[in-house]
Motif scaffolding. Structure first.
Motif, mmCIF file in Angstrom:
data_model
loop_
_atom_site.group_PDB
_atom_site.id
_atom_site.type_symbol
_atom_site.label_atom_id
_atom_site.label_comp_id
_atom_site.label_asym_id
_atom_site.label_seq_id
_atom_site.Cartn_x
_atom_site.Cartn_y
_atom_site.Cartn_z
ATOM 1 N N PHE A 56 -3.805 13.756 -5.133
ATOM 2 C CA PHE A 56 -4.867 12.781 -4.833
ATOM 3 C C PHE A 56 -5.349 12.940 -3.394
ATOM 4 N N LEU A 97 -2.643 0.247 -4.304
ATOM 5 C CA LEU A 97 -3.483 1.104 -3.463
ATOM 6 C C LEU A 97 -4.680 0.349 -2.905
ATOM 7 N N ARG A 141 0.829 -1.200 0.000
ATOM 8 C CA ARG A 141 0.000 0.000 0.000
ATOM 9 C C ARG A 141 0.864 1.252 0.000
ATOM 10 N N PRO A 196 0.329 0.605 -9.465
ATOM 11 C CA PRO A 196 -0.114 1.503 -8.392
ATOM 12 C C PRO A 196 -1.572 1.283 -7.978
ATOM 13 N N ILE A 197 -2.430 0.961 -8.931
ATOM 14 C CA ILE A 197 -3.849 0.809 -8.579
ATOM 15 C C ILE A 197 -4.047 -0.398 -7.680
ATOM 16 N N LYS A 211 3.741 5.875 -5.347
ATOM 17 C CA LYS A 211 3.614 6.002 -6.806
ATOM 18 C C LYS A 211 2.571 7.053 -7.165
ATOM 19 N N SER A 212 1.457 7.076 -6.421
ATOM 20 C CA SER A 212 0.431 8.069 -6.731
ATOM 21 C C SER A 212 0.955 9.486 -6.486
ATOM 22 N N PHE A 234 -7.712 10.420 -0.971
ATOM 23 C CA PHE A 234 -8.360 9.111 -0.978
ATOM 24 C C PHE A 234 -9.337 8.981 0.190
ATOM 25 N N ASN A 290 -8.842 6.507 -11.910
ATOM 26 C CA ASN A 290 -7.482 6.002 -12.116
ATOM 27 C C ASN A 290 -6.916 6.436 -13.457
ATOM 28 N N ILE A 313 0.914 4.323 -2.603
ATOM 29 C CA ILE A 313 0.780 5.739 -2.222
ATOM 30 C C ILE A 313 1.930 6.545 -2.820
ATOM 31 N N LEU A 371 -2.925 6.874 -13.249
ATOM 32 C CA LEU A 371 -2.436 5.680 -12.565
ATOM 33 C C LEU A 371 -2.625 4.464 -13.462
ATOM 34 N N ASN A 426 -4.784 7.327 3.176
ATOM 35 C CA ASN A 426 -3.528 6.832 2.602
ATOM 36 C C ASN A 426 -2.299 7.635 3.018
ATOM 37 N N ARG A 450 2.108 12.721 -13.081
ATOM 38 C CA ARG A 450 1.450 12.698 -11.772
ATOM 39 C C ARG A 450 2.140 13.687 -10.834
#
Ligand SMILES: Nc1ncnc2c1ncn2[C@@H]1O[C@H](COP(=O)(O)OP(=O)(O)O)[C@@H](O)[C@H]1O
Ligand SMILES: [Mg+2]
Lengths: 393, 227
Positions: free
Chosen positions: B87, A390, A299, A386-387, A305-306, B89, B49, A303, B54, B93, B81
């Motif tokens: 982002f 997450l 996770r 990444p998806i 990566k996002s 969430f 996404n 995060i 992503l 996160n 990005r």
């Protein structure tokens, strides 16, 4: 992300779970420590051997003539004559007659020992020192006088001490010899050591040996630098007598040292190989924990990566973490290894000095192992989608 | 700002296939505040996404700020990005072992910003969400609403052009939910940040300027909210 950032992060995540980090490092700690200890002990042991050989005289050249019956051969007079002719390279020479398992007595007390038949030059060749009295002399040898020189073990066993042994009688094969000298102690007066010995005139010792022959000669070169030249001349001389290079064997001290070096080199390689296996196991341990850690932190990876981390950022984070773990383990291993080497050295009576080279190699290997074994889990982390990362929990 | 053309996202599962997005066309202009609403499984997260770079669509094209994202590789995606997106969430996160300060700092590190500038930016962002005094705390020492405010600070610290929020109030009680939503609205009003907010809650969706309804991977309505 810079390496420094990654390093700070790595230290943080290592200190977050200290017990686990320590267990991860344990393999590396043990591996590094054992490399250092083993190399130090073998080095110390080797130094001891070398010192011992050198104390026997570095100029020494031994010649053995096994002889297969027949009358062809050299007499001590031939050898003497040859040595005098080559006095510029040859210092001293002595015939050597080795008589083992010989029982010697003082009254009712007896010991089994080794007798050596030599001439008066033998102490010069071997670097022997006489503590009380004198060594054998020309007249003893020439006139076959029943004189002998003994080591401290014999003196202590059959007489009260070295002083009271001096001038006493020693019975060898029922014949009385006068003790004219006692040698300096060389090895704690132990049985079977260099102190467990009796020197006789070689002219008498031939009568005690099983074949009645002089089977070897000890030469010393005039100078350390002349050992090789002296050896060459001896070889030429012996060849001219025997016409067969298999009839005699020549061994000089440097050849013996080479054998020692080869031997300890091999021992070092084997031991370091074993230690290297434990380093490898340590590396696999790190890889294992890193793989677990990558999964646990799926996770976190998502995060990061996002937030814009590239695959490279993620990979360097994990590689640096693995390398930090292993180099930390390396440090601890070095400390433990140096301590253990000194301790074990004292315990075993070996002058073990941890070598800088072994420390440097062990440390760089441990960092390298961390990087190599960290690479695979790190690669896995960097490739994570990444998806999915997450969504993981 | 956002331009989705004939976007399909198809997951094949053996012989059957799931059309998570089934021909989406959507334009969002700069400084707009758009909600995407729909039932569970309607394709909202899949859309987010893709908008959030992503993921890439199975087919169709996606332009973000004039750049064609649908053909980008991993490194270009992480770069875009980092440059343009923030982002928020549902589950906040935050990274538990990092402090509030370090969490907010993270996107700036990936932007390769100098430490001094990072510090300034983090402080400004935390000030905005009213949590500057908590910068040394760790996420688990904060309430849910505070954690979500930290994640808002993290999203805005890098001055992104577009903030994507996936059910940002979903884990909060209604009072803190409204508070958090106020911060998001403020971002749009004061900084002119484009916002795409995903929710299944009508009350929240209609706080936006525009509401897009998704059903079975298709847009079934697109209305401007009368104020
Ligand atoms: N990785 C995936 N593999 C297979 N099917 C998926 C995957 N991700 C989403 N889906 C499917 O796509 C559809 C849309 O999902 P999603 O976008 O998460 O909907 P929402 O966010 O609106 O609840 C669902 O039917 C879901 O099961
Ligand atoms: Mg969803």
């Amino acid at each position: 992300m810079s390496i420094k950032q990654a390093f700070i992060l790595a230290v943080k995540s290592l200190s977050a779970s200290k017990m686990r980090s320590f267990l991860t490092m344990l393999g590396i700690i043990i591996g590094v420590a054992s490399v250092i200890v083993l190399v130090a002990l073998v080095d110390g042991f080797k130094q001891q051997l070398v010192d011992q050989f050198e104390s026997m005289g570095t100029n020494l050249i031994s010649v053995s003539i096994p002889g297969r019956g027949g009358n062809r051969g050299v007499t001590p007079d031939d050898v003497m004559e040859f040595s005098i002719e080559n006095a510029e390279v040859i210092g001293y020479v002595s015939p050597v007659v080795n008589v083992s398992n010989l029982t010697v007595k003082n009254g009712a007390e007896s010991v089994t020992t080794t007798a050596m038949g030599t001439n008066e030059f033998y102490p010069e060749i071997k670097g022997l020192e006489v503590e009380y009295g004198r060594f054998l002399e020309y007249v003893d040898v020439e006139r076959r006088q029943k004189s002998c020189v003994i080591g401290t073990y014999i003196a202590n066993e059959l007489y009260q001490n070295a002083q009271s042994a001096l001038g006493s009688e020693l019975k060898i094969n029922g014949i009385s010899y006068t003790i004219v000298g006692v040698l300096e102690e060389v090895q704690d007066s132990e049985e079977g050591s260099g102190d467990d010995i009796v020197y006789l005139p070689y002219t008498l010792a031939t009568g005690l040996s099983w074949n009645g022959r002089i089977s070897s000669y000890a030469f010393s070169a005039a100078e350390k630098e002349l050992v090789e030249e002296a050896e060459n001349r001896i070889r030429a001389f012996l060849y001219s007598v025997f016409n067969d290079s298999n009839a005699y064997r020549i061994l000089n001290q440097s050849a013996i040292l080479e054998v020692v070096n080869d031997l300890t080199g091999t021992i070092t390689m084997i031991l370091v190989g074993i230690a290297a296996i434990s380093l490898l196991v340590g590396g696999i341990g790190i890889m294992n924990i890193m793989l677990v850690s990558v999964t646990e932190r799926t996770r976190e990876i998502g995060i990061r990566k996002s937030l814009g981390a590239t695959p490279w950022d993620i990979m360097s984070q994990f590689v640096v973490e693995a390398a930090t773990t292993s180099s930390f383990g390396g440090f601890l291993g070095i400390a433990l290894g140096i301590g253990a080497a000194i301790f074990a050295g004292n315990l075993m009576g070996v002058p073990a000095k941890p070598s800088f080279g072994a420390v440097a190699i062990a440390f760089s290997v441990s960092v390298g192992i961390g990087m190599i074994f960290g690479y695979f889990p790190a690669k896995k982390a960097s490739r994570m989608n990444p998806i999915e990362a997450l969504r993981y929990d | 700002m956002i331009e989705l053309k004939d976007i399909y996202k198809i997951y094949s599962d053996g012989d059957s296939e799931i059309r998570a997005l089934d021909g989406i066309n959507l334009r969002v202009s700069e400084k707009e505040f758009v909600s995407i609403i729909g039932q569970s499984g309607s394709g909202k997260s899949t859309a987010m996404n893709i908008i959030g770079c992503l993921d890439v669509p199975t087919s169709g094209s996606y332009f973000l700020n004039g750049e064609d994202v649908s053909r980008m590789g991993e490194y270009e995606l992480s770069d875009i990005r980092s440059r343009t997106l923030g982002f928020i969430f549902q589950q906040y996160n935050l990274i538990p072992k990092l402090s509030v300060f370090e969490n907010v700092e993270l996107p700036l590190i990936y932007k390769r910003m100098e430490p001094r500038e990072r510090k300034e930016r983090v402080e400004r962002a935390l000030e905005k969400v009213g949590l500057l005094d908590r910068y040394k705390k760790y996420p688990k020492q904060l309430s849910g609403g505070q954690q979500q405010r930290v994640s808002i600070a993290r999203a805005l610290a890098g001055d992104p052009k577009l903030i994507l929020a996936d059910e940002p109030t979903g884990a909060l009680d209604s009072k803190t939910g409204i508070e958090v939503l106020e911060f998001i609205k403020q971002l749009n009003r004061e900084d002119g940040t484009t916002i795409v907010l995903i929710t299944h809650d009508h009350g929240i969706a209609y706080q936006a300027d525009r509401v897009v309804k998704l059903q079975d991977g298709k847009i079934i309505s697109d209305e401007v909210v009368a104020k």
